[in-house]
Design a protein around this motif. Structure first.
Motif, short mmCIF file in Angstrom:
data_model
loop_
_atom_site.label_atom_id
_atom_site.label_comp_id
_atom_site.label_asym_id
_atom_site.label_seq_id
_atom_site.Cartn_x
_atom_site.Cartn_y
_atom_site.Cartn_z
N GLY A 7 0.79 -1.23 0.00
CA GLY A 7 0.00 0.00 0.00
C GLY A 7 0.82 1.27 0.00
N GLY A 8 2.15 1.16 0.11
CA GLY A 8 2.98 2.34 0.07
C GLY A 8 3.08 2.91 -1.33
N GLY A 9 3.78 4.02 -1.41
CA GLY A 9 3.96 4.65 -2.71
C GLY A 9 4.40 6.08 -2.57
N ALA A 34 1.05 -4.52 14.97
CA ALA A 34 1.62 -3.19 15.13
C ALA A 34 2.23 -2.71 13.83
CB ALA A 34 2.68 -3.22 16.22
N TRP A 35 2.37 -1.42 13.77
CA TRP A 35 3.08 -0.78 12.68
C TRP A 35 4.27 -0.01 13.27
CZ3 TRP A 35 2.05 -1.52 7.57
CH2 TRP A 35 0.82 -2.10 7.25
N PHE A 36 5.39 -0.15 12.60
CA PHE A 36 6.59 0.61 12.91
C PHE A 36 7.01 1.30 11.62
CE2 PHE A 36 7.84 -1.06 17.11
CZ PHE A 36 7.02 -2.17 17.19
N ARG A 37 7.86 2.28 11.75
CA ARG A 37 8.42 2.89 10.55
C ARG A 37 9.88 3.21 10.78
NH1 ARG A 37 5.70 8.99 10.23
NH2 ARG A 37 6.87 9.90 11.98
N GLN A 38 10.62 3.25 9.69
CA GLN A 38 12.04 3.57 9.77
C GLN A 38 12.39 4.52 8.63
OE1 GLN A 38 14.68 0.20 9.98
NE2 GLN A 38 16.30 1.45 10.89
N ALA A 39 12.74 5.73 9.01
CA ALA A 39 13.17 6.73 8.04
C ALA A 39 14.65 6.54 7.76
CB ALA A 39 12.89 8.12 8.58
N PRO A 40 15.12 7.02 6.62
CA PRO A 40 16.55 6.87 6.28
C PRO A 40 17.44 7.45 7.37
CG PRO A 40 15.30 7.64 4.39
CD PRO A 40 14.36 7.66 5.53
N GLY A 41 18.38 6.65 7.83
CA GLY A 41 19.32 7.11 8.82
C GLY A 41 18.80 7.19 10.24
N LYS A 42 17.58 6.70 10.45
CA LYS A 42 16.98 6.78 11.79
C LYS A 42 16.63 5.38 12.30
CE LYS A 42 15.18 11.46 11.40
NZ LYS A 42 13.98 12.35 11.61
N GLU A 43 16.39 5.30 13.59
CA GLU A 43 16.00 4.03 14.18
C GLU A 43 14.53 3.73 13.89
OE1 GLU A 43 19.07 3.92 17.99
OE2 GLU A 43 16.91 3.96 18.33
N ARG A 44 14.22 2.46 14.00
CA ARG A 44 12.83 2.04 13.80
C ARG A 44 11.96 2.65 14.91
NH1 ARG A 44 11.86 -3.92 11.61
NH2 ARG A 44 13.47 -3.05 10.27
N ASP A 88 7.01 12.05 7.09
CA ASP A 88 6.43 10.70 7.19
C ASP A 88 7.11 9.72 6.24
OD1 ASP A 88 3.21 12.27 7.46
OD2 ASP A 88 4.44 11.45 9.09
N THR A 89 8.01 10.22 5.40
CA THR A 89 8.72 9.35 4.47
C THR A 89 9.53 8.32 5.24
OG1 THR A 89 8.84 11.02 2.73
CG2 THR A 89 10.51 9.26 2.70
N ALA A 90 9.24 7.05 4.97
CA ALA A 90 9.88 5.96 5.70
C ALA A 90 9.44 4.63 5.10
CB ALA A 90 9.50 6.00 7.17
N VAL A 91 10.13 3.59 5.50
CA VAL A 91 9.63 2.24 5.25
C VAL A 91 8.74 1.88 6.43
CG1 VAL A 91 10.20 -0.18 4.92
CG2 VAL A 91 11.67 1.59 3.93
N THR A 116 6.90 -1.62 3.52
CA THR A 116 6.41 -0.95 2.33
C THR A 116 6.84 0.51 2.41
OG1 THR A 116 4.43 -0.50 0.97
CG2 THR A 116 4.12 -0.50 3.37
N LEU A 117 7.40 1.02 1.33
CA LEU A 117 7.99 2.35 1.33
C LEU A 117 6.92 3.41 1.06
CD1 LEU A 117 10.45 4.26 1.34
CD2 LEU A 117 10.71 3.76 -1.12
N VAL A 118 6.90 4.40 1.92
CA VAL A 118 6.05 5.57 1.74
C VAL A 118 6.95 6.77 1.52
CG1 VAL A 118 4.38 7.12 2.82
CG2 VAL A 118 4.18 4.64 3.15
N THR A 119 6.76 7.44 0.40
CA THR A 119 7.54 8.63 0.07
C THR A 119 6.57 9.79 -0.09
OG1 THR A 119 9.20 7.30 -1.07
CG2 THR A 119 9.20 9.66 -1.51
#
Length: 122
Positions: A7-9, A34-44, A88-91, A116-119
């Motif tokens: 569902g990302g995109g 649960a949902w987690f997210r991880q942005a570039p260069g950041k922790e989950r 909010d950009t993250a996996v 799923t990647l959200v950009t």
């Protein structure tokens, strides 16, 4: 047990997305999802969790923009995000805690989807 998130995109700022996580292997209703997210260069980062068959849930991030839900008949968990912002950009990962109960620690979730990647960008 296997999880598949999709569902990302690419979404413009202010847009909305609904992420889905399909669980195969049985037992879904008893799992904490649960949902987690991880942005570039950041922790989950923990986003939200649903447990007790969906009778209880908790959203850690901006509660006016994030919502977690589930459909036990479809073995699917959802994360609705509105008013998307570039930050909010993250996996986004879905995870299952097969023992149930609430947790916001990633290490307490024993099954993970592939992400799923959200950009969010104009």
């Amino acid at each position: 047990v296997q999880l598949q998130a999709f569902g990302g995109g690419l979404v413009q700022p202010g847009g909305s997305l609904r992420l889905s996580c399909v669980v195969s292997g049985g037992g879904f209703e008893g799992y904490t999802m649960a949902w987690f997210r991880q942005a570039p260069g950041k922790e989950r980062e923990f986003v939200a969790a649903s447990w007790n068959g969906g009778n209880e849930d908790y959203v850690y991030l901006e509660k006016d923009r994030f919502a977690i839900s589930r459909d036990n008949a479809k073995n699917t968990a959802y994360l609705q995000i509105t008013g998307l912002k570039p930050r909010d950009t993250a996996v986004y990962y879905c995870a299952a805690r097969t023992l149930g109960g609430y947790s916001d620690y990633p290490e307490r979730y024993d099954v993970w989807g592939q992400g799923t990647l959200v950009t969010v960008s104009s």
